[in-house]
Design a protein around this motif. Structure first.
Motif, PDB file in Angstrom:
ATOM      1  N   UNK A  58      64.071 -76.648  51.207  1.00 41.24           N
ATOM      2  CA  UNK A  58      63.295 -75.880  50.190  1.00 41.24           C
ATOM      3  C   UNK A  58      64.113 -74.901  49.668  1.00 41.24           C
ATOM      4  N   UNK A  59      64.852 -73.940  50.293  1.00 41.24           N
ATOM      5  CA  UNK A  59      65.839 -73.128  49.886  1.00 41.24           C
ATOM      6  C   UNK A  59      66.915 -73.463  49.010  1.00 41.24           C
ATOM      7  N   UNK A  60      67.432 -74.645  49.325  1.00 38.81           N
ATOM      8  CA  UNK A  60      68.282 -75.122  48.442  1.00 38.81           C
ATOM      9  C   UNK A  60      67.691 -75.787  46.796  1.00 38.81           C
ATOM     10  N   UNK A  61      66.674 -76.532  47.097  1.00 39.31           N
ATOM     11  CA  UNK A  61      66.098 -76.886  45.909  1.00 39.31           C
ATOM     12  C   UNK A  61      65.318 -75.665  45.001  1.00 39.31           C
ATOM     13  N   UNK A  62      64.830 -74.726  45.673  1.00 38.78           N
ATOM     14  CA  UNK A  62      64.515 -73.467  45.119  1.00 38.78           C
ATOM     15  C   UNK A  62      65.751 -72.646  44.467  1.00 38.78           C
ATOM     16  N   UNK A  63      66.827 -72.700  45.111  1.00 40.69           N
ATOM     17  CA  UNK A  63      67.981 -72.197  44.456  1.00 40.69           C
ATOM     18  C   UNK A  63      68.118 -72.936  43.228  1.00 40.69           C
ATOM     19  N   UNK A  64      68.263 -74.154  43.225  1.00 42.77           N
ATOM     20  CA  UNK A  64      68.584 -75.051  41.932  1.00 42.77           C
ATOM     21  C   UNK A  64      67.453 -74.686  41.002  1.00 42.77           C
ATOM     22  N   UNK A  65      66.105 -74.685  41.352  1.00 45.08           N
ATOM     23  CA  UNK A  65      65.394 -74.251  40.511  1.00 45.08           C
ATOM     24  C   UNK A  65      65.368 -73.211  39.511  1.00 45.08           C
ATOM     25  N   UNK A  66      65.772 -71.970  40.387  1.00 48.70           N
ATOM     26  CA  UNK A  66      65.988 -70.531  39.744  1.00 48.70           C
ATOM     27  C   UNK A  66      67.196 -70.614  38.755  1.00 48.70           C
ATOM     28  N   UNK A  67      68.287 -71.332  39.172  1.00 45.30           N
ATOM     29  CA  UNK A  67      69.532 -71.482  38.298  1.00 45.30           C
ATOM     30  C   UNK A  67      69.123 -72.339  37.106  1.00 45.30           C
TER      31      UNK A  67
END
Length: 477
Positions: free
Chosen positions: A114-123
């Motif tokens: 979730x942290x990894x996909x959330x960071x991708x979403x933010x970027x």
């Protein structure tokens, strides 16, 4: 599951469920669905709070929040749909009697994902904000505020993904009080955080509409912390020992994508159908758009009930499948669908009978009122199919049956619903009502196709039910 057998040991047809078992399942489903309804409403309420508060700042601020929220929602629905797979995965583990700590390890690893996909979403959101807003040809003030709103709310991506995992973990175990508590806290924090961030109280800078984006960030982090606390305090959740080890990326996480991508495609197909329908409405002017917004808002609020029943049905079916109890899984699926049908009839009748008083809560403008009433009459029809497709989809997810439902829903919405909506509204004299007719066509085809798929699942489960227990993997195949 006990099967009647003859003297020579051969199995005979199982006994039909009794009235008592049906009543019991109705009670269990509604007990699980009720808090999920409250959680869904609190979730939706955050955007409502932002809209109401932004409206006090003027037309540009309200438009900026509306535009920014719609762009944000396009990505939000993708990640929400992906992590919806966690609920049936956990439910089947609970039904199979697997150790709670093993399920907790899966959730712990999912949090890292979730942290990894959330960071991708933010970027990604920060990268596309400018070009997407440029396409919309907004006035300078609205565009500036919408860009600021998007860049602010992008920092809510990681906590939202964390909440998706923990919330669906709660639902899969049946611990549905946790999402209610977390949702109410987030709703309150959102309203309280908006005040200083929007208006400059308590020494904070007055950020206006952009402040609502930062208010959402604060609220979602608060919701994340509440979930983390509840996973330590609630006995059922504490048993999973969610924070007892270090998260790792393991092969088990593949199942989230295997189940989640089809679920995501189904959810996105429906959500984007309604979003594109709203864009078609823009062709007919501001009054029609306002009337459409009123009707779709009412329909969306009402939809929280069958959606919650569908989520509860997925958990109930998943737990039965995990236990290898095929007949119980069928009973639970049918009960959820029946609940959806009953609510569909009630809600459709209320929309048809009380459409004008409901619209009066939103506006007193005669031209908008008449059009919104007409749309709500059409919404009463599509409500029948929307409730059925939501609950049937939930029953199928309990079996981890997501690929065929994805094909059914995507085809129904994009190959039938959207083309009919565009043709009737823009190519015939039907006008804006044609968009709603397209919704009805898409939802009707989806409900029919999913119903056929569930019927086939029931028939297959009955054929397999020839011994006292059935391997869960056979029920899901």
């Amino acid at each position: 599951m006990t099967i009647m057998k003859t003297a020579d040991g051969s199995a005979v047809a199982p006994v039909l469920p009794s009235a008592a078992s049906l009543r019991g399942e109705l009670r269990h489903n509604l007990k699980l669905a009720a808090p999920l309804m409250a959680a869904q409403l609190s979730f939706v309420g955050m955007h409502t709070v932002d809209t109401l508060m932004a409206g006090r700042l003027g037309a540009s601020s309200l438009a900026a929040v509306a535009v920014g929220a719609n762009i944000w929602f396009l990505a939000f629905i993708i990640f929400m749909g992906l992590f919806m797979s966690v609920s049936p995965i956990v439910a089947q583990r609970v039904g199979a009697g697997l150790p709670a700590a093993a399920t907790g390890a899966l959730l712990r690893n999912a949090l890292l994902l979730a942290v990894m996909l959330g960071a991708l979403w933010t970027a990604a959101l920060n990268l596309v904000a400018d070009p997407v807003l440029d396409l919309l040809a907004l006035d300078v003030d609205t565009r500036t505020l919408a860009e600021g709103y998007l860049r602010a709310i992008s920092w809510a991506a990681i906590p939202f993904c964390l909440c998706f995992v923990m919330r669906n973990g709660c639902e899969g175990t049946g611990a549905t009080r946790a999402p209610v508590i977390a949702g109410i806290v987030a709703l309150l924090v959102n309203a309280l955080a908006n005040l200083p961030l929007m208006y400059g109280y308590l020494g904070f800078p007055a950020l206006g509409a952009v402040g609502t984006g930062w208010g959402t960030v604060v609220a979602v982090w608060a919701m994340t912390l509440v979930y983390a606390l509840l996973y330590r305090l609630d006995p059922r959740l504490r048993a999973m020992q969610l924070f007892a080890g270090r998260p790792r990326l393991t092969r088990e996480l593949r199942e989230i994508f295997t189940l989640g991508i089809p679920i995501c495609a189904s959810v996105v197909a429906e959500a984007w159908l309604f979003n594109l329908g709203a864009l078609l409405m823009a062709h007919f002017g501001g009054s029609v758009v306002a009337a459409h917004q009123i009707a779709i808002n009412v329909a969306s609020l009402v939809f929280m009930v069958p959606l919650s029943i569908g989520l509860a049905t997925a958990v109930r079916v998943g737990q039965a499948v995990g236990a290898g109890d095929g007949l119980a899984a069928v009973l639970r699926g049918r009960t959820g669908i029946a609940l959806g049908a009953v609510f569909a009839l009630l809600s459709a009748a209320c929309m048809a009978l009380f459409s004008r008083p409901v619209v009066a809560l939103y506006t007193q403008a005669p031209d908008i009122t008449d059009m919104a009433v007409r749309f709500l009459m059409l919404a009463a029809i599509f409500q029948l199919f929307d409730c059925l497709q939501a609950t049937t989809n939930g029953a199928l997810r309990g079996f981890k049956d997501t690929r065929v439902p994805m094909a059914v829903t995507v085809s129904a919405y994009w190959l039938a619903g959207l083309p009919v909506a565009a043709w009737l509204s823009l190519g015939t004299s039907v006008g804006p009502a044609g968009v709603w007719c397209g919704f009805i066509v898409g939802l009707a085809i989806a409900a029919f196709g999913l119903g056929l798929r569930f019927r086939r699942r029931v028939q297959k489960t009955r054929r397999l039910t020839t011994t006292s227990t059935v391997n869960p993997s056979v029920l899901m195949s």
